[in-house]
Design an enzyme around this catalytic site. Structure first.
Site, PDB file in Angstrom:
ATOM      1  N   CYS A  78       0.843  -1.194   0.000  1.00 33.96           N
ATOM      2  CA  CYS A  78       0.000   0.000   0.000  1.00 33.96           C
ATOM      3  C   CYS A  78       0.883   1.250   0.000  1.00 33.96           C
ATOM      4  O   CYS A  78       1.655   1.476   0.934  1.00 33.96           O
ATOM      5  CB  CYS A  78      -0.906  -0.006   1.225  1.00 33.96           C
ATOM      6  SG  CYS A  78      -1.904   1.466   1.392  1.00 33.96           S
ATOM      7  N   LYS A  79       0.783   2.046  -1.045  1.00 27.44           N
ATOM      8  CA  LYS A  79       1.654   3.215  -1.204  1.00 27.44           C
ATOM      9  C   LYS A  79       1.432   4.258  -0.114  1.00 27.44           C
ATOM     10  O   LYS A  79       2.379   4.938   0.297  1.00 27.44           O
ATOM     11  CB  LYS A  79       1.461   3.825  -2.582  1.00 27.44           C
ATOM     12  CG  LYS A  79       1.961   2.931  -3.687  1.00 27.44           C
ATOM     13  CD  LYS A  79       1.729   3.527  -5.046  1.00 27.44           C
ATOM     14  CE  LYS A  79       2.247   2.556  -6.096  1.00 27.44           C
ATOM     15  NZ  LYS A  79       2.112   3.047  -7.434  1.00 27.44           N
TER      16      LYS A  79
END
Length: 183
Positions: A78-79
């Site tokens: 998840c960025k």
């Protein structure tokens, strides 16, 4: 840019990570599962794509299977959790991004799940057991694994490169690695 990448590689190794350069812009980095988490004792390989780094955020993927709410089944991280999305700035360093990944492993964020099943299991309090089982199954060091963390470390420093055809370290003691090297 080459000097920045070399500095980044050295910093990662100083932090205890094993770095394998697959190419100038594609690296594999081994991280240890954080203590007091379901990932404790595991070694996880991350692939880091450094295309246009540091102006563009690195793309980081778990190559070792991991059961985590903020990591997709394909290993995508998840960025938002590691600030490599819209929050990216060229002043950020890879060692800090890996610190964020380790923190994420300890404290999942259910606001941004990438694995809905793992997020549901986390809410139902069954996630830790499944994550620990997957860690034992997929992320353990093995004396018969030629791609192990210590194998890569020894080859990188003593030989100068990592060879896929290298022999395994039979009988290697992860608890006391120096005694194996001296005998």
């Amino acid at each position: 840019m080459a000097k920045r990448l070399e500095t980044e590689r050295i910093d990662l190794e100083k932090d205890g990570h094993v770095v394998r350069k697959l190419s100038d812009l594609l690296w594999e980095v081994n991280i240890s599962g954080p203590k007091e988490s379901p990932f404790a004792g595991g070694q996880f390989t991350l692939e880091i794509n450094l295309d246009n780094y540091p102006f563009k955020a690195p793309v980081i993927t778990f190559k070792t299977q991991i059961y985590h709410p903020n990591v997709s089944e394909k290993g995508e991280v998840c960025k938002d959790m590691i600030e490599t999305g819209d929050k990216w700035a060229p002043t950020k360093r890879l060692n800090k991004v890996l610190d964020k990944i380790v923190n994420m492993m300890q404290e999942p964020n259910l606001d941004t799940p990438m694995n809905e099943k793992a997020a549901a299991d986390y809410k139902n309090k069954t996630w830790e057991k499944k994550a620990a089982e997957d860690t034992k199954k997929y992320a353990k060091w093995s004396s018969s694994d030629s791609g192990s963390c210590y194998q890569a470390y020894i080859e990188t420093w003593l030989i100068g490169s990592v060879s896929d055809a290298s022999p395994p370290l039979v009988g290697f003691d992860e608890e006391h690695p120096s005694s194996d090297l001296l005998s």
